[in-house]
Design an enzyme around this catalytic site. Structure first.
Site, PDB file in Angstrom:
ATOM      1  N   SER A  35      20.462  -7.574  -3.458  1.00 57.81           N
ATOM      2  CA  SER A  35      19.498  -8.477  -4.077  1.00 57.81           C
ATOM      3  C   SER A  35      19.240  -9.601  -3.094  1.00 57.81           C
ATOM      4  O   SER A  35      20.041  -9.843  -2.182  1.00 57.81           O
ATOM      5  CB  SER A  35      20.081  -9.036  -5.378  1.00 57.81           C
ATOM      6  OG  SER A  35      19.353 -10.153  -5.848  1.00 57.81           O
TER       7      SER A  35
ATOM      8  N   TYR B 177      27.444 -13.011  -9.771  1.00 57.06           N
ATOM      9  CA  TYR B 177      26.395 -12.062  -9.379  1.00 57.06           C
ATOM     10  C   TYR B 177      26.077 -12.264  -7.896  1.00 57.06           C
ATOM     11  O   TYR B 177      26.021 -11.294  -7.124  1.00 57.06           O
ATOM     12  CB  TYR B 177      25.150 -12.273 -10.223  1.00 57.06           C
ATOM     13  CG  TYR B 177      24.042 -11.286  -9.936  1.00 57.06           C
ATOM     14  CD1 TYR B 177      24.078 -10.001 -10.476  1.00 57.06           C
ATOM     15  CD2 TYR B 177      22.965 -11.632  -9.125  1.00 57.06           C
ATOM     16  CE1 TYR B 177      23.063  -9.082 -10.206  1.00 57.06           C
ATOM     17  CE2 TYR B 177      21.952 -10.731  -8.851  1.00 57.06           C
ATOM     18  CZ  TYR B 177      22.013  -9.457  -9.398  1.00 57.06           C
ATOM     19  OH  TYR B 177      20.996  -8.554  -9.121  1.00 57.06           O
TER      20      TYR B 177
END
Length: 267
Positions: A136, A149
């Site tokens: 990401s 995350y």
């Protein structure tokens, strides 16, 4: 370069979102795709829709992972493997219990370690294969309100980079794909103002294309590539102001009603 027509492809977290779009794009190009997901009913439905195969997969369980790879190979060789499964907690770090935080790390990073380690030996032995580790832009730019995350996605970037150095001369390629915020269940209820946003198909296209070029790292969209340098080069207090402008002053804020279905399914 991997010719997808007839190639055996495995996609983790393939029932929904980026995984589903990737599996569909691979299958449309003639690949024999097996999607693994902890939600077997959803995986089976998706497989029926796109002309793929489905298999139950708990990415935190090594035995489950091995079974999925056997099903994907189906007596042959796995040509392309996509580590895609992931979850995202939102909110301040101290608001989450340790079990939830460690589970997020296990799914987002631990499973990439497992999947990559399990498929690599056979690929190296035959001198051919391609792995895609889906990270990401959160693996390049830290974001308040999603600390673990970010940690997991930074970890995927670093892990992949180190492994690539070990793969030189083997004929095996590994691409890290780093998308911006993508409109899937994972971002449901999350404020995405002033951020570039993508559809799952945008990311799927980048993953499919990587089987041809095998480049080390791909950001989606490509113009975000320098953001990692910005994160490292700009003073933290200045970056914090910019991040508050984009994400709001309350770290990890989200709409509970819009995010309820996702949380019910993943927590």
């Amino acid at each position: 370069m991997i010719e997808l027509d007839g190639a055996r492809v495995g996609v983790t977290g393939g029932a929904r979102g980026i995984g589903k779009a990737t599996a569909a794009a691979m299958a449309a190009r003639g690949a024999i795709v097996t999607i693994g997901d902890i939600d077997l009913d959803a995986a089976t439905t998706t497989a029926g829709e796109i002309g793929a195969r489905s298999h139950h997969l708990d990415v935190t369980d090594t035995s489950s992972f091995r079974d999925f790879l056997v099903a994907t190979a189906d007596g042959g060789d796995i040509d392309v493997f996509v580590n895609n499964a992931g979850i995202q907690l939102m909110g301040r770090f101290v608001e989450h219990g340790l079990d939830a935080l460690h589970r997020e790390l296990a799914i987002n990073l631990g499973a990439v370690v497992t999947g990559t380690r399990l498929v690599l030996p056979d690929m190296i032995a035959r001198g051919r294969g391609h792995i895609v580790n889906v990270s990401s832009m959160a693996g390049k730019v830290s974001t308040p309100g999603m600390a673990t995350y970010c940690a997991s996605k930074f970890g995927v970037v670093a892990l992949s980079r180190a492994i690539r150095a070990e793969l030189i001369g083997t004929g095996v390629t590994l691409t890290t794909v780093m998308p911006a915020a993508t409109r899937t269940d994972l971002t449901s209820g999350v404020t995405l103002r002033l951020q570039p946003t993508l559809e799952p198909e945008d990311v799927a296209q980048a993953i499919v294309t990587s089987t041809r070029h095998g480049r080390p790292e791909v950001t989606v969209p490509r113009w975000l590539a320098p953001m990692g340098l910005v994160e490292q080069g700009v003073p933290e207090n200045i970056l914090l102001g910019a991040k508050r402008l984009v994400g709001g002053r309350e770290p990890g804020a989200f709409d509970p009603g819009q995010r309820k279905a996702y949380l019910d399914r993943t927590t």
